[in-house]
Design a protein around this motif. Structure first.
Motif, PDB file in Angstrom:
ATOM      1  N   SER A  61       1.192  -0.801  -0.425  1.00 15.24           N
ATOM      2  CA  SER A  61       0.205  -0.326  -0.056  1.00 15.24           C
ATOM      3  C   SER A  61       0.933   1.097  -0.025  1.00 15.24           C
ATOM      4  O   SER A  61       0.637   2.181  -0.633  1.00 15.24           O
ATOM      5  CB  SER A  61      -0.459   0.359   1.184  1.00 15.24           C
ATOM      6  OG  SER A  61       0.020  -0.117   2.344  1.00 15.24           O
ATOM      7  N   GLN A  62       1.611   0.620   0.446  1.00 12.46           N
ATOM      8  CA  GLN A  62       2.884   2.452   0.810  1.00 12.46           C
ATOM      9  C   GLN A  62       3.353   2.899  -0.457  1.00 12.46           C
ATOM     10  O   GLN A  62       3.534   3.826  -1.095  1.00 12.46           O
ATOM     11  CB  GLN A  62       4.295   2.204   1.573  1.00 12.46           C
ATOM     12  CG  GLN A  62       4.704   3.441   1.959  1.00 12.46           C
ATOM     13  CD  GLN A  62       6.068   3.416   2.540  1.00 12.46           C
ATOM     14  OE1 GLN A  62       5.986   2.125   3.134  1.00 12.46           O
ATOM     15  NE2 GLN A  62       6.910   4.508   3.513  1.00 12.46           N
ATOM     16  N   ALA A  63       3.382   2.024  -1.508  1.00 11.30           N
ATOM     17  CA  ALA A  63       4.146   1.735  -3.024  1.00 11.30           C
ATOM     18  C   ALA A  63       3.022   2.491  -3.533  1.00 11.30           C
ATOM     19  O   ALA A  63       3.406   3.510  -4.651  1.00 11.30           O
ATOM     20  CB  ALA A  63       5.063   0.934  -3.865  1.00 11.30           C
ATOM     21  N   LEU A  64       1.903   1.918  -3.590  1.00  8.94           N
ATOM     22  CA  LEU A  64       0.507   2.034  -4.131  1.00  8.94           C
ATOM     23  C   LEU A  64       0.540   3.350  -3.819  1.00  8.94           C
ATOM     24  O   LEU A  64       0.009   4.545  -4.653  1.00  8.94           O
ATOM     25  CB  LEU A  64      -0.647   1.553  -4.083  1.00  8.94           C
ATOM     26  CG  LEU A  64      -1.613   1.165  -4.562  1.00  8.94           C
ATOM     27  CD1 LEU A  64      -1.335   0.811  -6.011  1.00  8.94           C
ATOM     28  CD2 LEU A  64      -2.787   0.569  -4.352  1.00  8.94           C
ATOM     29  N   ARG A  65       0.234   4.226  -2.447  1.00  4.22           N
ATOM     30  CA  ARG A  65      -0.276   5.037  -2.425  1.00  4.22           C
ATOM     31  C   ARG A  65       0.960   6.304  -2.794  1.00  4.22           C
ATOM     32  O   ARG A  65       0.512   6.995  -3.432  1.00  4.22           O
ATOM     33  CB  ARG A  65       0.300   5.520  -0.476  1.00  4.22           C
ATOM     34  CG  ARG A  65      -1.094   4.821  -0.359  1.00  4.22           C
ATOM     35  CD  ARG A  65      -0.513   5.141   1.125  1.00  4.22           C
ATOM     36  NE  ARG A  65      -1.904   4.391   2.187  1.00  4.22           N
ATOM     37  CZ  ARG A  65      -3.093   4.066   1.758  1.00  4.22           C
ATOM     38  NH1 ARG A  65      -3.387   4.934   1.214  1.00  4.22           N
ATOM     39  NH2 ARG A  65      -3.406   2.887   3.040  1.00  4.22           N
ATOM     40  N   ARG A  66       2.275   6.034  -2.660  1.00  3.82           N
ATOM     41  CA  ARG A  66       3.035   6.624  -3.556  1.00  3.82           C
ATOM     42  C   ARG A  66       2.862   7.186  -4.996  1.00  3.82           C
ATOM     43  O   ARG A  66       3.092   8.157  -5.546  1.00  3.82           O
ATOM     44  CB  ARG A  66       4.558   6.552  -3.718  1.00  3.82           C
ATOM     45  CG  ARG A  66       5.220   6.869  -2.418  1.00  3.82           C
ATOM     46  CD  ARG A  66       7.067   6.529  -2.627  1.00  3.82           C
ATOM     47  NE  ARG A  66       7.093   4.917  -2.428  1.00  3.82           N
ATOM     48  CZ  ARG A  66       7.313   4.099  -1.402  1.00  3.82           C
ATOM     49  NH1 ARG A  66       7.108   4.836   0.024  1.00  3.82           N
ATOM     50  NH2 ARG A  66       7.313   3.022  -1.692  1.00  3.82           N
ATOM     51  N   ALA A  67       2.496   6.157  -5.905  1.00  2.00           N
ATOM     52  CA  ALA A  67       1.949   5.930  -7.635  1.00  2.00           C
ATOM     53  C   ALA A  67       0.595   7.332  -7.630  1.00  2.00           C
ATOM     54  O   ALA A  67       1.063   7.792  -8.313  1.00  2.00           O
ATOM     55  CB  ALA A  67       2.140   4.203  -7.324  1.00  2.00           C
ATOM     56  N   CYS A  68       0.099   6.726  -6.713  1.00  6.05           N
ATOM     57  CA  CYS A  68      -1.652   7.765  -6.719  1.00  6.05           C
ATOM     58  C   CYS A  68      -1.117   9.184  -6.423  1.00  6.05           C
ATOM     59  O   CYS A  68      -1.821   9.622  -6.894  1.00  6.05           O
ATOM     60  CB  CYS A  68      -2.105   7.084  -5.296  1.00  6.05           C
ATOM     61  SG  CYS A  68      -3.261   4.738  -6.210  1.00  6.05           S
ATOM     62  N   ALA A  69      -0.802   9.078  -5.418  1.00  8.41           N
ATOM     63  CA  ALA A  69      -0.573  10.649  -5.578  1.00  8.41           C
ATOM     64  C   ALA A  69       0.498  11.566  -6.431  1.00  8.41           C
ATOM     65  O   ALA A  69       0.656  12.475  -6.702  1.00  8.41           O
ATOM     66  CB  ALA A  69       0.955  10.729  -4.041  1.00  8.41           C
ATOM     67  N   PHE A  70       2.171  10.564  -7.028  1.00  7.31           N
ATOM     68  CA  PHE A  70       2.342  11.371  -8.196  1.00  7.31           C
ATOM     69  C   PHE A  70       1.042  10.931  -9.384  1.00  7.31           C
ATOM     70  O   PHE A  70       1.711  12.250 -10.190  1.00  7.31           O
ATOM     71  CB  PHE A  70       3.401   9.874  -8.598  1.00  7.31           C
ATOM     72  CG  PHE A  70       4.459  10.220 -10.502  1.00  7.31           C
ATOM     73  CD1 PHE A  70       5.337  11.492 -10.063  1.00  7.31           C
ATOM     74  CD2 PHE A  70       3.570   9.852 -11.329  1.00  7.31           C
ATOM     75  CE1 PHE A  70       5.305  12.134 -10.751  1.00  7.31           C
ATOM     76  CE2 PHE A  70       4.528   9.742 -11.756  1.00  7.31           C
ATOM     77  CZ  PHE A  70       5.536  11.713 -12.120  1.00  7.31           C
ATOM     78  N   ILE A  71       0.553  10.288  -9.092  1.00  5.75           N
ATOM     79  CA  ILE A  71      -0.712  10.379 -10.306  1.00  5.75           C
ATOM     80  C   ILE A  71      -1.553  11.922 -10.429  1.00  5.75           C
ATOM     81  O   ILE A  71      -1.353  12.471 -11.465  1.00  5.75           O
ATOM     82  CB  ILE A  71      -1.090   9.290 -10.964  1.00  5.75           C
ATOM     83  CG1 ILE A  71      -0.565   8.256 -11.290  1.00  5.75           C
ATOM     84  CG2 ILE A  71      -2.648   9.181 -11.377  1.00  5.75           C
ATOM     85  CD1 ILE A  71      -1.223   6.639 -10.761  1.00  5.75           C
ATOM     86  N   GLU A  72      -1.964  11.619  -9.492  1.00 13.40           N
ATOM     87  CA  GLU A  72      -2.472  13.368  -8.782  1.00 13.40           C
ATOM     88  C   GLU A  72      -1.596  14.770  -9.547  1.00 13.40           C
ATOM     89  O   GLU A  72      -2.599  15.192  -9.708  1.00 13.40           O
ATOM     90  CB  GLU A  72      -3.353  13.245  -7.996  1.00 13.40           C
ATOM     91  CG  GLU A  72      -3.816  12.036  -7.343  1.00 13.40           C
ATOM     92  CD  GLU A  72      -5.214  12.774  -7.766  1.00 13.40           C
ATOM     93  OE1 GLU A  72      -5.790  13.375  -8.105  1.00 13.40           O
ATOM     94  OE2 GLU A  72      -5.632  11.653  -7.904  1.00 13.40           O
ATOM     95  N   ALA A  73      -0.798  14.494  -8.518  1.00 15.49           N
ATOM     96  CA  ALA A  73       0.217  15.533  -8.345  1.00 15.49           C
ATOM     97  C   ALA A  73       0.668  15.766 -10.064  1.00 15.49           C
ATOM     98  O   ALA A  73       0.538  16.860 -11.153  1.00 15.49           O
ATOM     99  CB  ALA A  73       1.734  15.644  -8.645  1.00 15.49           C
TER     100      ALA A  73
END
Length: 178
Positions: A61-73
């Motif tokens: 989930s930590q890697a997934l959250r980083r990926a989602c945050a990057f996508i959002e930004a």
């Protein structure tokens, strides 16, 4: 909020449109948090297409959250699987595996869903031309944006905006806000 603040400080060309987009995105996220709304379930119901869920608490989930945050930004920029995976510190294969485990979709499907959600909000809540909505959601070519939008929603961006304004007259009120 940081991106919105930066746009307002720099006041670059079209800063008002970009700032409006950032503000709409922020308001959408805030609405989701306050309503505990799962936008992907709503999207699946409204379009009839399968859509991803929300990130869970799984081992990646930590890697997934980083990926989602990057996508959002970086939603308005061209994104590749390798680029997103690099920012999540995992391989592209592992990233897709994490997305499938937690969100039941690929990473690039998630990007498309987020872009379409943002595009629908901009079409309904701003007076931006379709080509600018496309550009602000990562599509440099209006024809490609229209093709993807029509595939995802069943109508072109112009039809979607017309439908929203005909059936929900208050949806266009955001466009009148200076």
């Amino acid at each position: 909020i940081e991106l919105l603040t930066q746009e307002l400080r720099e006041r670059a060309k079209d800063f008002q449109e970009v700032a409006t987009t950032q503000l709409v995105g922020l308001l959408l996220r805030l609405r989701r948090v306050l309503n505990n709304d799962n936008v992907f379930v709503h999207n699946a119901q409204s379009t009839g297409r399968a859509s991803p869920g929300e990130p869970g608490e799984g081992p990646g989930s930590q890697a997934l959250r980083r990926a989602c945050a990057f996508i959002e930004a970086h939603l308005a920029e061209p994104l590749s699987l390798a680029q997103v995976a690099g920012h999540a510190y995992v391989s592209p294969t592992q990233l897709n595996r994490l997305f499938h485990q937690d969100l039941q979709c690929t990473a690039m499907r998630y990007v498309t869903v987020r872009r379409m959600e943002t595009a629908r909000a901009l079409l309904a809540g701003s007076g931006l031309p379709v080509h600018q909505v496309g550009a602000l959601t990562g599509y440099r070519n209006r024809a490609h944006f229209t093709q993807v939008f029509a595939h995802e929603t069943g109508m072109t961006p112009v039809e979607y905006r017309r439908n929203i304004l005909e059936h929900w007259p208050w949806a266009g009120e955001a466009a009148a806000i200076p």
